[in-house]
Design an enzyme around this catalytic site. Structure first.
Site, mmCIF file in Angstrom:
data_model
loop_
_atom_site.group_PDB
_atom_site.id
_atom_site.type_symbol
_atom_site.label_atom_id
_atom_site.label_comp_id
_atom_site.label_asym_id
_atom_site.label_seq_id
_atom_site.Cartn_x
_atom_site.Cartn_y
_atom_site.Cartn_z
ATOM 1 N N HIS A 72 -6.601 -6.030 3.051
ATOM 2 C CA HIS A 72 -5.485 -5.325 3.670
ATOM 3 C C HIS A 72 -4.808 -6.276 4.644
ATOM 4 C CE1 HIS A 72 -6.735 -1.147 2.574
ATOM 5 N NE2 HIS A 72 -7.945 -1.683 2.588
ATOM 6 N N ASP A 116 0.869 -1.175 0.000
ATOM 7 C CA ASP A 116 0.000 0.000 0.000
ATOM 8 C C ASP A 116 0.907 1.227 0.000
ATOM 9 O OD1 ASP A 116 -1.693 2.198 0.912
ATOM 10 O OD2 ASP A 116 -3.136 0.673 1.517
ATOM 11 N N GLU A 138 -12.942 2.567 -0.557
ATOM 12 C CA GLU A 138 -12.126 3.535 -1.265
ATOM 13 C C GLU A 138 -11.847 3.170 -2.724
ATOM 14 O OE1 GLU A 138 -9.565 0.643 0.901
ATOM 15 O OE2 GLU A 138 -11.244 1.847 1.521
ATOM 16 N N HIS A 142 -10.438 -6.165 -2.272
ATOM 17 C CA HIS A 142 -9.055 -6.264 -1.818
ATOM 18 C C HIS A 142 -8.999 -6.531 -0.322
ATOM 19 C CE1 HIS A 142 -10.221 -2.004 -1.524
ATOM 20 N NE2 HIS A 142 -9.320 -1.858 -0.570
#
Length: 128
Positions: free
Chosen positions: A94, A28, A87, A92
């Site tokens: 994290h 990220d 977002e 996805h």
């Protein structure tokens, strides 16, 4: 087309850790903690629970492999996992190295140089 699809297609650079036919893991660029990694299906699917079962299970297995390497690389108590998905309209996961609960808050960010990102990618790859 999501920003993640552009990364998959090579249109946007990323600090790639691993990829296979179906999945991609990359750091990220606005991390909560050093080593904050995103695991995505290469297929653009908006919501994680819209992913077909076999691909979903594959994503979880892929993320597990990345998390194990991440924990060997970044000093932490454990690797936290979050799926928020507000977002970017591309499912996805994290993976965030945790030393305290605040590391999971998406308000605390750390800053890394380009060199620090690149060195981290290489260290994680060594532990895969």
């Amino acid at each position: 087309m999501s920003i993640f699809t552009k990364i998959v297609n090579g249109e946007i650079p990323a600090y790639k850790i691993a990829e296979d036919e179906n999945f991609l893991a990359f750091l990220d660029v606005n991390p909560n903690a050093v080593g904050h990694t995103l695991c995505i299906p290469k297929q653009e699917i908006n919501k994680i629970f819209d992913i077909q079962d076999d691909l979903y299970l594959g994503l979880m297995a892929f993320a597990k492999k990345i998390a194990i390497a991440l924990e060997k690389t970044v000093p932490c108590k454990r690797i936290g996992m979050a799926v928020i998905g507000l977002e970017v309209p591309h499912a996805h996961i994290h993976l965030i190295p945790l030393n305290e609960m605040d590391d999971m808050r998406f308000q605390n960010k750390v800053s890394l140089s380009n060199t620090e990102f690149e060195e981290l990618v290489e260290k994680i790859k060594e532990n895969l």
